[in-house]
Motif scaffolding. Sequence first.
Motif, PDB file in Angstrom:
ATOM      1  N   THR A   5       3.625  -6.311   7.816  1.00  0.00           N
ATOM      2  CA  THR A   5       4.327  -5.110   8.294  1.00  0.00           C
ATOM      3  C   THR A   5       3.666  -4.444   9.492  1.00  0.00           C
ATOM      4  O   THR A   5       4.139  -3.413   9.956  1.00  0.00           O
ATOM      5  N   THR A   6       2.536  -4.985   9.958  1.00  0.00           N
ATOM      6  CA  THR A   6       1.931  -4.452  11.188  1.00  0.00           C
ATOM      7  C   THR A   6       2.043  -5.534  12.270  1.00  0.00           C
ATOM      8  O   THR A   6       2.175  -6.719  11.943  1.00  0.00           O
ATOM      9  N   GLY A  44      -2.779  -6.381   7.463  1.00  0.00           N
ATOM     10  CA  GLY A  44      -3.817  -7.373   7.224  1.00  0.00           C
ATOM     11  C   GLY A  44      -4.664  -7.085   6.001  1.00  0.00           C
ATOM     12  O   GLY A  44      -5.157  -8.017   5.346  1.00  0.00           O
ATOM     13  N   VAL A  45      -4.831  -5.816   5.677  1.00  0.00           N
ATOM     14  CA  VAL A  45      -5.646  -5.463   4.509  1.00  0.00           C
ATOM     15  C   VAL A  45      -4.980  -5.994   3.237  1.00  0.00           C
ATOM     16  O   VAL A  45      -5.607  -6.695   2.429  1.00  0.00           O
ATOM     17  N   GLU A  98      -8.970  -0.019   5.037  1.00  0.00           N
ATOM     18  CA  GLU A  98      -9.892  -1.158   4.986  1.00  0.00           C
ATOM     19  C   GLU A  98     -10.719  -1.187   3.686  1.00  0.00           C
ATOM     20  O   GLU A  98     -11.066  -2.255   3.191  1.00  0.00           O
ATOM     21  N   ASP A 140       0.839  -1.203   0.000  1.00  0.00           N
ATOM     22  CA  ASP A 140       0.000   0.000   0.000  1.00  0.00           C
ATOM     23  C   ASP A 140       0.868   1.245   0.000  1.00  0.00           C
ATOM     24  O   ASP A 140       2.086   1.188   0.187  1.00  0.00           O
ATOM     25  N   ASN A 190       1.353   3.695   2.018  1.00  0.00           N
ATOM     26  CA  ASN A 190       2.146   4.063   3.204  1.00  0.00           C
ATOM     27  C   ASN A 190       3.447   3.276   3.252  1.00  0.00           C
ATOM     28  O   ASN A 190       4.513   3.821   3.532  1.00  0.00           O
ATOM     29  N   ASN A 222     -15.245  -9.591   5.656  1.00  0.00           N
ATOM     30  CA  ASN A 222     -14.649 -10.927   5.444  1.00  0.00           C
ATOM     31  C   ASN A 222     -15.664 -11.999   5.050  1.00  0.00           C
ATOM     32  O   ASN A 222     -15.490 -13.166   5.380  1.00  0.00           O
ATOM     33  N   HIS A 236       9.239   1.333   3.123  1.00  0.00           N
ATOM     34  CA  HIS A 236       9.997   0.069   3.104  1.00  0.00           C
ATOM     35  C   HIS A 236      10.095  -0.616   1.747  1.00  0.00           C
ATOM     36  O   HIS A 236      10.785  -1.626   1.628  1.00  0.00           O
ATOM     37  N   ASP A 256      -4.856  -9.977   3.333  1.00  0.00           N
ATOM     38  CA  ASP A 256      -6.134 -10.664   3.078  1.00  0.00           C
ATOM     39  C   ASP A 256      -6.536 -10.552   1.603  1.00  0.00           C
ATOM     40  O   ASP A 256      -6.967 -11.530   0.981  1.00  0.00           O
ATOM     41  N   THR A 302       8.193   1.882  12.342  1.00  0.00           N
ATOM     42  CA  THR A 302       7.545   3.008  11.642  1.00  0.00           C
ATOM     43  C   THR A 302       6.024   2.999  11.799  1.00  0.00           C
ATOM     44  O   THR A 302       5.333   3.880  11.282  1.00  0.00           O
ATOM     45  N   SER A 322      -0.746  -8.029  11.763  1.00  0.00           N
ATOM     46  CA  SER A 322      -0.567  -9.007  10.683  1.00  0.00           C
ATOM     47  C   SER A 322       0.567  -9.978  10.994  1.00  0.00           C
ATOM     48  O   SER A 322       0.517 -11.138  10.596  1.00  0.00           O
TER      49      SER A 322
HETATM   50  P1  NAD Z   1      -3.863  -2.363   7.780  1.00  0.00           P
HETATM   51  O1  NAD Z   1      -3.376  -3.340   6.826  1.00  0.00           O
HETATM   52  O2  NAD Z   1      -4.945  -1.439   7.350  1.00  0.00           O
HETATM   53  O3  NAD Z   1      -2.648  -1.500   8.319  1.00  0.00           O
HETATM   54  C1  NAD Z   1      -2.869  -0.468   9.241  1.00  0.00           C
HETATM   55  C2  NAD Z   1      -2.245   0.857   8.777  1.00  0.00           C
HETATM   56  O4  NAD Z   1      -0.842   0.812   8.990  1.00  0.00           O
HETATM   57  C3  NAD Z   1      -2.430   1.151   7.297  1.00  0.00           C
HETATM   58  O5  NAD Z   1      -2.646   2.523   7.145  1.00  0.00           O
HETATM   59  C4  NAD Z   1      -1.076   0.767   6.693  1.00  0.00           C
HETATM   60  O6  NAD Z   1      -0.793   1.486   5.516  1.00  0.00           O
HETATM   61  C5  NAD Z   1      -0.143   1.144   7.789  1.00  0.00           C
HETATM   62  N1  NAD Z   1       1.111   0.404   7.842  1.00  0.00           N
HETATM   63  C6  NAD Z   1       1.289  -0.923   7.648  1.00  0.00           C
HETATM   64  N2  NAD Z   1       2.542  -1.272   7.942  1.00  0.00           N
HETATM   65  C7  NAD Z   1       3.188  -0.147   8.306  1.00  0.00           C
HETATM   66  C8  NAD Z   1       4.508   0.129   8.755  1.00  0.00           C
HETATM   67  N3  NAD Z   1       5.416  -0.837   8.918  1.00  0.00           N
HETATM   68  N4  NAD Z   1       4.828   1.419   9.037  1.00  0.00           N
HETATM   69  C9  NAD Z   1       3.892   2.396   8.939  1.00  0.00           C
HETATM   70  N5  NAD Z   1       2.627   2.193   8.554  1.00  0.00           N
HETATM   71  C10 NAD Z   1       2.286   0.926   8.247  1.00  0.00           C
HETATM   72  O7  NAD Z   1      -4.443  -3.048   9.111  1.00  0.00           O
HETATM   73  P2  NAD Z   1      -4.006  -4.308   9.986  1.00  0.00           P
HETATM   74  O8  NAD Z   1      -4.396  -3.935  11.366  1.00  0.00           O
HETATM   75  O9  NAD Z   1      -2.650  -4.778   9.710  1.00  0.00           O
HETATM   76  O10 NAD Z   1      -5.005  -5.446   9.458  1.00  0.00           O
HETATM   77  C11 NAD Z   1      -6.392  -5.344   9.600  1.00  0.00           C
HETATM   78  C12 NAD Z   1      -7.050  -6.303   8.654  1.00  0.00           C
HETATM   79  O11 NAD Z   1      -6.638  -7.628   8.965  1.00  0.00           O
HETATM   80  C13 NAD Z   1      -8.566  -6.311   8.746  1.00  0.00           C
HETATM   81  O12 NAD Z   1      -9.091  -6.214   7.449  1.00  0.00           O
HETATM   82  C14 NAD Z   1      -8.895  -7.667   9.359  1.00  0.00           C
HETATM   83  O13 NAD Z   1     -10.132  -8.178   8.898  1.00  0.00           O
HETATM   84  C15 NAD Z   1      -7.760  -8.491   8.878  1.00  0.00           C
HETATM   85  N6  NAD Z   1      -7.488  -9.684   9.696  1.00  0.00           N
HETATM   86  C16 NAD Z   1      -7.363 -10.878   9.052  1.00  0.00           C
HETATM   87  C17 NAD Z   1      -7.076 -12.018   9.770  1.00  0.00           C
HETATM   88  C18 NAD Z   1      -6.863 -13.309   9.050  1.00  0.00           C
HETATM   89  O14 NAD Z   1      -6.759 -14.362   9.706  1.00  0.00           O
HETATM   90  N7  NAD Z   1      -6.770 -13.295   7.759  1.00  0.00           N
HETATM   91  C19 NAD Z   1      -6.916 -11.964  11.164  1.00  0.00           C
HETATM   92  C20 NAD Z   1      -7.045 -10.733  11.788  1.00  0.00           C
HETATM   93  C21 NAD Z   1      -7.335  -9.594  11.044  1.00  0.00           C
END
Ligand code: NAD
Length: 367
Positions: A131-132, A107-108, A75, A44, A46, A154, A51, A111, A174, A135
């Motif tokens: 990266t979160t 996670g976005v 999302e 994405d 960001n 989902n 990175h 997924d 970050t 995730s």
């Molecule tokens: P996300 O992917 O939206 O990331 C959160 C924010 O952080 C975004 O703005 C992203 O651009 C930013 N970001 C990501 N990595 C970064 C980094 N290293 N430095 C700075 N900014 C960074 O949200 P999330 O919390 O990672 O994931 C949420 C999603 O995961 C939801 O859609 C949820 O349904 C899904 N999920 C899936 C499972 C599964 O088993 N598949 C389990 C739990 C959650």
Amino acid sequence: MTSAITVALGERSYDIHVGSGLLSRAGHILRPLLAAPKVFVVTDENIEGLHLEALKESLDDAGLDNHGVVLPAGEQTKSFPHLESLLDAMLEARCERGTTIIAFGGGVIGDLTGFAASVLLRGVPFVQIPTTLLSQVDSSVGGKTGINTRQGKNLVGSFYQPRAVLADIDVLSTLPPRELKAGYAEVVKYGLIDDPAFFDWLETRGVAVVAADAQAGRQAVLTSCRAKARIVAADERESGQRALLNLGHTFAHALEAEGGYGELLLHGEAVSIGMVLAFDLSVAMGLCPAADRDRLVRHLHTVGLPVCLPPLPGGEWSVERLLAHFGKDKKVKDGRVTFVLARGIGQAFLSPDVPAATLKNVLDAAI
Ligand code: NAD
Ligand code: ZN
């Protein structure tokens, strides 16, 4: 130092690599796993600025032919329109059956990309580079992929396992603090499910984890991934014990839906409140000592996670509306909602027998 944990799924087994500096070694770690030297990176906007260059360099160093696309953050990207444009981009880049798709993001991205990989050319290999914190400890492991639809989160997706997961602790530095804390709620969840010693450890080191301390973060990610790998290996399709991972989530999904999936509550924040409600319910049913519930509340509060419902902008929380969401949960079977309850910290279990009146009382007290 890097550690690897195996998700044991027979022929589809894969390793989760956890450590510092993994991004710069990604190409060399992945190279032996690939059927062909072509990769397609999905990330994405960001992560692009922070990175992506490091990852590309590493892929180039390993002699990989890398292509990719950058999607909007947030999302709303987990949707049919973005799935369509992602599949278009993959086909335009001439991805083939042997091309490996790399999900590089939270996670976005994980997924959506996993789902796209599962349907592109009837399935192409994919790798997760989460990266979160959320995730790294949860969504990148276990093979649940999918998108959101008008009817809910989902609801369209597939079980599709990655070929590898690379969790580089350094990228968490970050991450905005609010996102890091939200991810931490899922870390606490593993302690609550069946690992009281991990919960003890979090009570001393949790503050360091949410302050992005690399050593504490590595330990938290490793322990969480070990727990998730074990649960997924035992019950890949969630026919039983995998549902324990939904601790706090039935409540959380209702809160997120009512809050509008916006700024009000991030997923992990909703999970934090949801875990407290699950313990409230367990206490109200006479199953769990109140002292364990209080200990959980204290810990979540100490790390800066919410433990009660925030005011709902422009309205009021309604018990009836929250209850109505429970019925829409994916986990409903024959009209019954299975809750994850607890006999104490580290003693979670599944229960389809929650009295409606007790549930209503708990929600009444919470709003
Ligand atoms: P996300 O992917 O939206 O990331 C959160 C924010 O952080 C975004 O703005 C992203 O651009 C930013 N970001 C990501 N990595 C970064 C980094 N290293 N430095 C700075 N900014 C960074 O949200 P999330 O919390 O990672 O994931 C949420 C999603 O995961 C939801 O859609 C949820 O349904 C899904 N999920 C899936 C499972 C599964 O088993 N598949 C389990 C739990 C959650
Ligand atoms: Zn969750």
